[in-house]
Motif scaffolding. Structure first.
Motif, PDB file in Angstrom:
ATOM      1  N   ASN A   1       0.830  -1.202   0.000  1.00  0.00           N
ATOM      2  CA  ASN A   1       0.000   0.000   0.000  1.00  0.00           C
ATOM      3  C   ASN A   1       0.866   1.253   0.000  1.00  0.00           C
ATOM      4  O   ASN A   1       1.818   1.380   0.777  1.00  0.00           O
ATOM      5  CB  ASN A   1      -0.911   0.000   1.233  1.00  0.00           C
ATOM      6  CG  ASN A   1      -2.002   1.036   1.124  1.00  0.00           C
ATOM      7  OD1 ASN A   1      -2.627   1.194   0.080  1.00  0.00           O
ATOM      8  ND2 ASN A   1      -2.255   1.750   2.208  1.00  0.00           N
ATOM      9  N   GLY A   2       0.554   2.195  -0.899  1.00  0.00           N
ATOM     10  CA  GLY A   2       1.285   3.455  -0.960  1.00  0.00           C
ATOM     11  C   GLY A   2       2.634   3.381  -1.641  1.00  0.00           C
ATOM     12  O   GLY A   2       3.369   4.374  -1.654  1.00  0.00           O
ATOM     13  N   ALA A   3       2.974   2.236  -2.216  1.00  0.00           N
ATOM     14  CA  ALA A   3       4.285   2.093  -2.850  1.00  0.00           C
ATOM     15  C   ALA A   3       4.356   2.883  -4.154  1.00  0.00           C
ATOM     16  O   ALA A   3       3.335   3.247  -4.744  1.00  0.00           O
ATOM     17  CB  ALA A   3       4.575   0.614  -3.127  1.00  0.00           C
ATOM     18  N   VAL A   4       5.583   3.169  -4.593  1.00  0.00           N
ATOM     19  CA  VAL A   4       5.832   3.823  -5.878  1.00  0.00           C
ATOM     20  C   VAL A   4       6.588   2.842  -6.768  1.00  0.00           C
ATOM     21  O   VAL A   4       7.644   2.329  -6.387  1.00  0.00           O
ATOM     22  CB  VAL A   4       6.648   5.115  -5.706  1.00  0.00           C
ATOM     23  CG1 VAL A   4       7.007   5.703  -7.068  1.00  0.00           C
ATOM     24  CG2 VAL A   4       5.874   6.135  -4.884  1.00  0.00           C
ATOM     25  N   VAL A   5       6.017   2.554  -7.932  1.00  0.00           N
ATOM     26  CA  VAL A   5       6.663   1.685  -8.920  1.00  0.00           C
ATOM     27  C   VAL A   5       7.264   2.573 -10.004  1.00  0.00           C
ATOM     28  O   VAL A   5       6.548   3.314 -10.684  1.00  0.00           O
ATOM     29  CB  VAL A   5       5.653   0.705  -9.538  1.00  0.00           C
ATOM     30  CG1 VAL A   5       6.315  -0.132 -10.628  1.00  0.00           C
ATOM     31  CG2 VAL A   5       5.064  -0.197  -8.456  1.00  0.00           C
ATOM     32  N   ASN A   6       8.575   2.530 -10.140  1.00  0.00           N
ATOM     33  CA  ASN A   6       9.269   3.331 -11.141  1.00  0.00           C
ATOM     34  C   ASN A   6       9.373   2.573 -12.454  1.00  0.00           C
ATOM     35  O   ASN A   6       9.837   1.435 -12.489  1.00  0.00           O
ATOM     36  CB  ASN A   6      10.670   3.705 -10.659  1.00  0.00           C
ATOM     37  CG  ASN A   6      10.654   4.831  -9.652  1.00  0.00           C
ATOM     38  OD1 ASN A   6      10.423   5.983 -10.002  1.00  0.00           O
ATOM     39  ND2 ASN A   6      10.876   4.506  -8.389  1.00  0.00           N
ATOM     40  N   LEU A   7       8.925   3.219 -13.531  1.00  0.00           N
ATOM     41  CA  LEU A   7       9.104   2.690 -14.873  1.00  0.00           C
ATOM     42  C   LEU A   7       9.984   3.661 -15.654  1.00  0.00           C
ATOM     43  O   LEU A   7       9.824   4.885 -15.553  1.00  0.00           O
ATOM     44  CB  LEU A   7       7.754   2.509 -15.580  1.00  0.00           C
ATOM     45  CG  LEU A   7       6.802   1.479 -14.976  1.00  0.00           C
ATOM     46  CD1 LEU A   7       5.548   1.363 -15.832  1.00  0.00           C
ATOM     47  CD2 LEU A   7       7.470   0.114 -14.842  1.00  0.00           C
ATOM     48  N   TYR A   8      10.893   3.103 -16.446  1.00  0.00           N
ATOM     49  CA  TYR A   8      11.869   3.907 -17.171  1.00  0.00           C
ATOM     50  C   TYR A   8      11.669   3.742 -18.672  1.00  0.00           C
ATOM     51  O   TYR A   8      11.574   2.621 -19.176  1.00  0.00           O
ATOM     52  CB  TYR A   8      13.295   3.475 -16.784  1.00  0.00           C
ATOM     53  CG  TYR A   8      13.593   3.651 -15.317  1.00  0.00           C
ATOM     54  CD1 TYR A   8      14.148   4.826 -14.840  1.00  0.00           C
ATOM     55  CD2 TYR A   8      13.291   2.640 -14.399  1.00  0.00           C
ATOM     56  CE1 TYR A   8      14.413   4.989 -13.483  1.00  0.00           C
ATOM     57  CE2 TYR A   8      13.543   2.798 -13.046  1.00  0.00           C
ATOM     58  CZ  TYR A   8      14.106   3.973 -12.595  1.00  0.00           C
ATOM     59  OH  TYR A   8      14.355   4.147 -11.258  1.00  0.00           O
ATOM     60  N   ALA A   9      11.599   4.870 -19.368  1.00  0.00           N
ATOM     61  CA  ALA A   9      11.464   4.832 -20.819  1.00  0.00           C
ATOM     62  C   ALA A   9      12.681   4.138 -21.422  1.00  0.00           C
ATOM     63  O   ALA A   9      13.815   4.352 -20.993  1.00  0.00           O
ATOM     64  CB  ALA A   9      11.340   6.248 -21.375  1.00  0.00           C
ATOM     65  N   GLN A  10      12.442   3.297 -22.425  1.00  0.00           N
ATOM     66  CA  GLN A  10      13.509   2.588 -23.113  1.00  0.00           C
ATOM     67  C   GLN A  10      13.653   3.173 -24.519  1.00  0.00           C
ATOM     68  O   GLN A  10      12.653   3.430 -25.198  1.00  0.00           O
ATOM     69  CB  GLN A  10      13.208   1.097 -23.177  1.00  0.00           C
ATOM     70  CG  GLN A  10      13.085   0.442 -21.817  1.00  0.00           C
ATOM     71  CD  GLN A  10      14.365   0.534 -21.000  1.00  0.00           C
ATOM     72  OE1 GLN A  10      15.399  -0.040 -21.370  1.00  0.00           O
ATOM     73  NE2 GLN A  10      14.323   1.281 -19.896  1.00  0.00           N
ATOM     74  N   TRP A  11      14.900   3.343 -24.938  1.00  0.00           N
ATOM     75  CA  TRP A  11      15.189   4.045 -26.190  1.00  0.00           C
ATOM     76  C   TRP A  11      16.088   3.210 -27.085  1.00  0.00           C
ATOM     77  O   TRP A  11      16.960   2.478 -26.614  1.00  0.00           O
ATOM     78  CB  TRP A  11      15.878   5.385 -25.902  1.00  0.00           C
ATOM     79  CG  TRP A  11      15.124   6.264 -24.953  1.00  0.00           C
ATOM     80  CD1 TRP A  11      15.343   6.413 -23.618  1.00  0.00           C
ATOM     81  CD2 TRP A  11      14.022   7.113 -25.271  1.00  0.00           C
ATOM     82  NE1 TRP A  11      14.452   7.295 -23.069  1.00  0.00           N
ATOM     83  CE2 TRP A  11      13.624   7.755 -24.055  1.00  0.00           C
ATOM     84  CE3 TRP A  11      13.322   7.398 -26.440  1.00  0.00           C
ATOM     85  CZ2 TRP A  11      12.561   8.657 -24.008  1.00  0.00           C
ATOM     86  CZ3 TRP A  11      12.265   8.310 -26.384  1.00  0.00           C
ATOM     87  CH2 TRP A  11      11.900   8.917 -25.176  1.00  0.00           C
TER      88      TRP A  11
END
Length: 306
Positions: free
Chosen positions: A196-206
């Motif tokens: 609960n309340g977590a942050v999931v980081n996603l990174y753009a791929q190039w």
């Protein structure tokens, strides 16, 4: 009868300190006085009952029943159940939450008046929410706002709004270097985390666009034949490399060639190459055909002596 209590006996004293008699006991000579009244007082014992704690979809934890006595206040047991992706909120007398609600460890009294009864309480759960944060990962412009997601509910990732000059967007990944879990643009996702309340980081791929290296050329008119130009010279020193695909020189194609090897002038040749993810790049080279001056024969006049 007495609500919440069970009759146990009769007693000659209201406080039970006198002579006791069981119910329906055969008695004789309770008094020797003619016309006297003998008072017998009912004795009562508070009923006991059990509270049964139901996990109601729980994925972990165990709990024992708790014992309660009528007319005595007592706290409910502390919840020990867990459910992946959910937070415990309360107990309820109905599994669907439509009954009476009790908070965790709430002090309760007289949940039932029936001796030996079992009161079922069902854990109530709220799905956890978490945030997906979109990182540009070397983007040169643009922003992509966070999205909020609920456990066990499918939802699309936000459309990428980042740009990176000279690179093509390929999707998202949980690791900046692309070694984590990959997700497509606007992919429908569920349960990226159970916290609960977590942050999931996603990174753009190039994917980097290929490089097309050309060189300018200079020839004299008719120095090479048209066939030699087409077969050998126009691809000489022209090459293409790609960060991901390596040497892709074999994929170079000529999209325009205006060279006339028989006439002096400056001409353009246009080249194009496409990498494995359909990134195209075009470059040109200048071919200069110079005037080829013919040789000059010079003679000297010589006087021959007589």
């Amino acid at each position: 009868t007495k609500i919440g209590y069970t009759f146990t006996a009769w007693n000659t004293k209201a406080d039970g300190s006198g002579t006791g008699y069981v119910d329906k006991k055969e008695v004789k000579n309770l008094t020797s006085t003619n016309g006297a009244k003998v008072n017998l007082y009912a004795r009562w014992k508070a009923n006991t009952y059990s509270v049964v704690y139901n996990g109601n979809g729980k994925t972990g934890g165990t709990m024992s029943n708790s014992s309660h006595t009528y007319d005595q206040a007592k706290n409910l047991s502390t919840n020990q159940y867990t459910k992946t992706g959910y937070t415990f909120t309360s107990w309820n007398t109905k599994a669907d939450g439509s009954g009476t609600t009790y908070t965790n460890e709430k002090e309760v009294k007289n949940l039932t008046s029936t001796q030996g009864a079992k009161i079922n309480l069902y854990a109530q759960w709220t799905p956890n929410t978490y945030t997906v944060k979109y990182n540009g990962n070397h983007a040169t412009s643009g922003t992509t706002a966070d999205t909020t997601h609920t456990y066990d509910v499918s939802k699309q990732l936000r459309e990428n709004d980042y740009l990176r000059d000279g690179w093509k967007y390929m999707g998202w990944n949980t690791k900046a270097d692309g070694t984590g879990t990959a997700y497509a643009n606007q992919q429908s996702v569920k349960n990226l985390t159970s916290t609960n309340g977590a942050v999931v980081n996603l990174y753009a791929q190039w994917n980097k666009a290929p490089s097309l290296i050309t060189t300018n050329k200079v020839y004299y008119e008719n120095e090479i034949s048209e066939q030699a130009w087409l077969n050998n010279y126009r691809m000489k020193n022209i090459r293409a490399v790609d960060l991901e695909d390596g040497d892709i020189s074999d994929d170079i194609r000529i999209i325009a060639d205006y060279v006339d090897v028989t006439k002096p002038g400056n001409y353009q040749v246009y080249y194009e190459v496409t990498d494995s993810v359909d990134q195209k790049i075009q470059e040109s080279s200048t071919v200069t055909i110079k005037y080829n001056n013919p040789p000059i024969i010079r003679s000297e006049e010589r006087r021959v002596g007589k």
